[in-house]
Design a protein around this motif. Structure first.
Motif, PDB file in Angstrom:
ATOM      1  N   LEU A 269       0.831  -1.201   0.000  1.00  0.00           N
ATOM      2  CA  LEU A 269       0.000   0.000   0.000  1.00  0.00           C
ATOM      3  C   LEU A 269       0.865   1.250   0.000  1.00  0.00           C
ATOM      4  N   LEU A 270       0.361   2.272  -0.638  1.00  0.00           N
ATOM      5  CA  LEU A 270       0.992   3.584  -0.646  1.00  0.00           C
ATOM      6  C   LEU A 270      -0.037   4.622  -0.220  1.00  0.00           C
ATOM      7  N   SER A 271       0.407   5.639   0.465  1.00  0.00           N
ATOM      8  CA  SER A 271      -0.500   6.739   0.768  1.00  0.00           C
ATOM      9  C   SER A 271      -0.879   7.453  -0.524  1.00  0.00           C
ATOM     10  N   VAL A 272      -1.982   8.153  -0.511  1.00  0.00           N
ATOM     11  CA  VAL A 272      -2.356   8.988  -1.658  1.00  0.00           C
ATOM     12  C   VAL A 272      -1.573  10.290  -1.528  1.00  0.00           C
ATOM     13  N   PRO A 273      -0.724  10.620  -2.503  1.00  0.00           N
ATOM     14  CA  PRO A 273       0.074  11.842  -2.383  1.00  0.00           C
ATOM     15  C   PRO A 273      -0.794  13.071  -2.165  1.00  0.00           C
ATOM     16  N   ALA A 274      -0.319  13.953  -1.328  1.00  0.00           N
ATOM     17  CA  ALA A 274      -1.066  15.173  -1.022  1.00  0.00           C
ATOM     18  C   ALA A 274      -1.383  15.930  -2.305  1.00  0.00           C
ATOM     19  N   GLY A 275      -2.619  16.349  -2.422  1.00  0.00           N
ATOM     20  CA  GLY A 275      -3.036  17.131  -3.578  1.00  0.00           C
ATOM     21  C   GLY A 275      -3.600  16.318  -4.721  1.00  0.00           C
ATOM     22  N   LEU A 276      -3.542  14.977  -4.638  1.00  0.00           N
ATOM     23  CA  LEU A 276      -4.051  14.136  -5.715  1.00  0.00           C
ATOM     24  C   LEU A 276      -5.392  13.511  -5.342  1.00  0.00           C
ATOM     25  N   SER A 277      -6.230  13.320  -6.346  1.00  0.00           N
ATOM     26  CA  SER A 277      -7.464  12.572  -6.159  1.00  0.00           C
ATOM     27  C   SER A 277      -7.159  11.082  -6.181  1.00  0.00           C
ATOM     28  N   LEU A 278      -8.140  10.278  -5.788  1.00  0.00           N
ATOM     29  CA  LEU A 278      -7.957   8.833  -5.851  1.00  0.00           C
ATOM     30  C   LEU A 278      -7.777   8.368  -7.295  1.00  0.00           C
ATOM     31  N   GLN A 279      -8.489   8.978  -8.233  1.00  0.00           N
ATOM     32  CA  GLN A 279      -8.306   8.606  -9.635  1.00  0.00           C
ATOM     33  C   GLN A 279      -6.876   8.877 -10.087  1.00  0.00           C
ATOM     34  N   GLU A 280      -6.348  10.051  -9.751  1.00  0.00           N
ATOM     35  CA  GLU A 280      -4.971  10.361 -10.148  1.00  0.00           C
ATOM     36  C   GLU A 280      -3.983   9.405  -9.498  1.00  0.00           C
ATOM     37  N   ALA A 281      -4.211   9.086  -8.224  1.00  0.00           N
ATOM     38  CA  ALA A 281      -3.304   8.190  -7.510  1.00  0.00           C
ATOM     39  C   ALA A 281      -3.289   6.800  -8.127  1.00  0.00           C
ATOM     40  N   ALA A 282      -4.413   6.371  -8.707  1.00  0.00           N
ATOM     41  CA  ALA A 282      -4.479   5.045  -9.319  1.00  0.00           C
ATOM     42  C   ALA A 282      -3.571   4.908 -10.524  1.00  0.00           C
ATOM     43  N   ALA A 283      -3.158   6.021 -11.110  1.00  0.00           N
ATOM     44  CA  ALA A 283      -2.292   5.998 -12.291  1.00  0.00           C
ATOM     45  C   ALA A 283      -0.819   5.842 -11.937  1.00  0.00           C
ATOM     46  N   LEU A 284      -0.487   5.738 -10.662  1.00  0.00           N
ATOM     47  CA  LEU A 284       0.916   5.805 -10.258  1.00  0.00           C
ATOM     48  C   LEU A 284       1.599   4.508  -9.815  1.00  0.00           C
ATOM     49  N   PRO A 285       0.965   3.619  -9.052  1.00  0.00           N
ATOM     50  CA  PRO A 285       1.748   2.554  -8.406  1.00  0.00           C
ATOM     51  C   PRO A 285       2.584   1.688  -9.342  1.00  0.00           C
ATOM     52  N   GLU A 286       1.995   1.155 -10.414  1.00  0.00           N
ATOM     53  CA  GLU A 286       2.727   0.247 -11.296  1.00  0.00           C
ATOM     54  C   GLU A 286       3.865   0.964 -12.017  1.00  0.00           C
ATOM     55  N   VAL A 287       3.584   2.142 -12.570  1.00  0.00           N
ATOM     56  CA  VAL A 287       4.638   2.852 -13.310  1.00  0.00           C
ATOM     57  C   VAL A 287       5.718   3.361 -12.367  1.00  0.00           C
TER      58      VAL A 287
END
Length: 320
Positions: free
Chosen positions: A101-119
Motif C-alpha cells: 500500500l501507498l499513501s495517496v500523495p497530497a493534492g491528488l485525487s484517488l483517480q490520479e493516484a491510481a495511475a501511479l503505483p505500477e509505473v
C-alpha cells in the motif's frame, strides 16, 4: 462484487465472490484501476497469474480500505490508499498485502493516484535502484507516450538527467511538455544516430526499453561506455543476437526485469523505496500522473483496445 473476468480472450463483467482480507492484508474498495500492457498479455493467455493472486486483470488501483486482516498495523478502515497488485484491480474490491500500500500523495485525487503505483514502482526500481541513474547522465526512454514512458521522462528530469525519448510524431509536443530534451520519431528516424548526435557521440548512459528483441542490437549501439540497458517489455519479440564483443568493449550491462512475478518481500521493498524517494517528488509537482482517459469498468475492453493501438498518452483508468 463485480469484476472483469477473461473468457475466451474476451473481457466480460461478471458477479464474483467478494475478496476476504487474509493475514497481513487489507481489502480496498476500488475507486479506479490502471490498465497496463501486462493486462493485455494476460487476456491473450501470455502472462500467467502468479500463484495466489486474484484471477482478474489489474496491477494497480486506488481506493478506500474497507476491511483489515489479522496482523495489519498502521492502516485502518476508511483510509485512502493506492496499491501495487499482483492482479485483481479490474474489480469493485481487491485484497492487497498491506506492505504494498501507498499513501495517496497530497493534492491528488484517488483517480490520479491510481495511475501511479505500477509505473512508479517499475521505473524507480529499474532506473534508480538498479541502473543508478544520477544527475548529469543521459536517459533514453523508449515509448515516451506510454504510461511507463511518460513517468520515466518526468522522473529522469527530476533527478537531473538529460532525457531522450522515442515516440510517435503525434505525441511529440506532449512528451516535450513532460520534459523530454529530445524526441525521436521511431517510425522515421534512427534513434541511435539521433541520440549520438545530440550527445556529441557519447550515447545514453541508461536505456529503459519496452520493445525487446527488435531493439536489442541498436540499444547496444546507442549505449555509452559503462552504459546500462534494462529491458522491461517484449513488444518487439523475445529472441535476438547479441554482440558480446561490443558489450564488453563498452563495459555495458544488460538486464531484464518483471515486477509482477517478484516475491512479496521484494515488492514491499520497492514500494517502500517509492514512498521514500518518489512520492515527495509527486507532492512537490515535479512528477505528476498523466491520465489519458477514465472509462467505466464495463468498458475494460475499450481501454485495452486504446492501449494496443497506442492511441494514448499516459495511463488509461477503469472506474468500478
Amino acid at each position: 462484487m463485480r469484476a472483469i473476468v477473461i473468457e475466451d480472450q474476451q473481457l466480460v463483467l461478471r458477479e464474483v465472490p467478494d475478496p476476504v482480507a487474509g493475514a497481513g492484508e487489507v481489502v480496498v474498495d476500488v475507486t479506479a484501476a490502471g490498465v497496463n500492457r501486462a493486462d493485455v498479455l494476460q487476456r491473450q493467455g501470455n502472462y500467467p497469474v502468479p500463484p495466489g493472486a486474484p484471477p482478474y486483470p489489474g496491477l494497480e488501483c486506488a481506493g478506500v480500505i474497507s476491511a483489515v486482516g489479522e496482523g495489519v498495523t498502521g492502516h485502518h478502515v476508511g483510509e485512502r490508499v493506492a496499491a501495487l497488485l499482483a492482479g485483481g484491480g479490474y474489480a469493485e474490491k481487491v485484497a492487497v498485502p498491506a506492505a504494498q500500500l501507498l499513501s495517496v500523495p497530497a493534492g491528488l485525487s484517488l483517480q490520479e493516484a491510481a495511475a501511479l503505483p505500477e509505473v512508479a514502482c517499475t521505473v524507480w526500481s529499474n532506473t534508480v535502484e538498479h541502473d543508478r541513474l544520477h544527475k548529469g547522465e543521459t536517459l533514453l526512454v523508449h515509448g515516451g507516450g506510454s504510461g511507463i514512458g511518460s513517468f520515466a521522462i518526468q522522473l529522469g528530469k527530476a533527478l537531473g538527467a538529460t532525457v531522450i525519448t522515442t515516440a510517435r510524431s503525434v505525441k511529440h509536443d506532449e512528451v516535450r511538455a513532460l520534459g523530454a530534451d529530445l524526441v525521436i520519431d521511431y517510425s522515421t528516424d534512427d534513434f541511435v544516430a539521433a541520440t549520438k548526435d545530440f550527445t556529441g557521440g557519447r550515447g545514453a548512459d541508461v536505456v529503459l526499453d519496452i520493445i525487446g528483441a527488435k531493439y536489442l542490437a541498436r540499444n547496444l549501439d546507442v549505449l555509452a561506455t559503462n552504459g546500462r540497458l534494462t529491458i522491461i517489455g517484449m513488444q518487439g519479440g523475445t529472441r535476438a543476437e547479441l554482440d558480446l564483443g561490443k558489450l564488453m568493449a563498452k563495459r555495458g550491462t544488460i538486464s531484464s526485469t518483471s515486477l509482477r512475478a517478484r516475491p512479496p518481500a521484494e515488492k514491499a521493498r520497492i514500494v517502500s523505496g517509492v514512498a521514500r524517494e518518489v512520492w515527495p517528488l509527486v507532492e512537490a509537482g515535479a512528477v505528476r500522473p498523466i491520465v489519458h482517459a477514465a472509462l467505466p469498468l464495463a468498458e475494460a475492453a475499450e481501454g485495452q483496445r486504446v492501449m494496443e493501438a497506442s492511441e494514448h498518452l499516459g495511463k488509461i483508468l477503469l472506474l468500478p
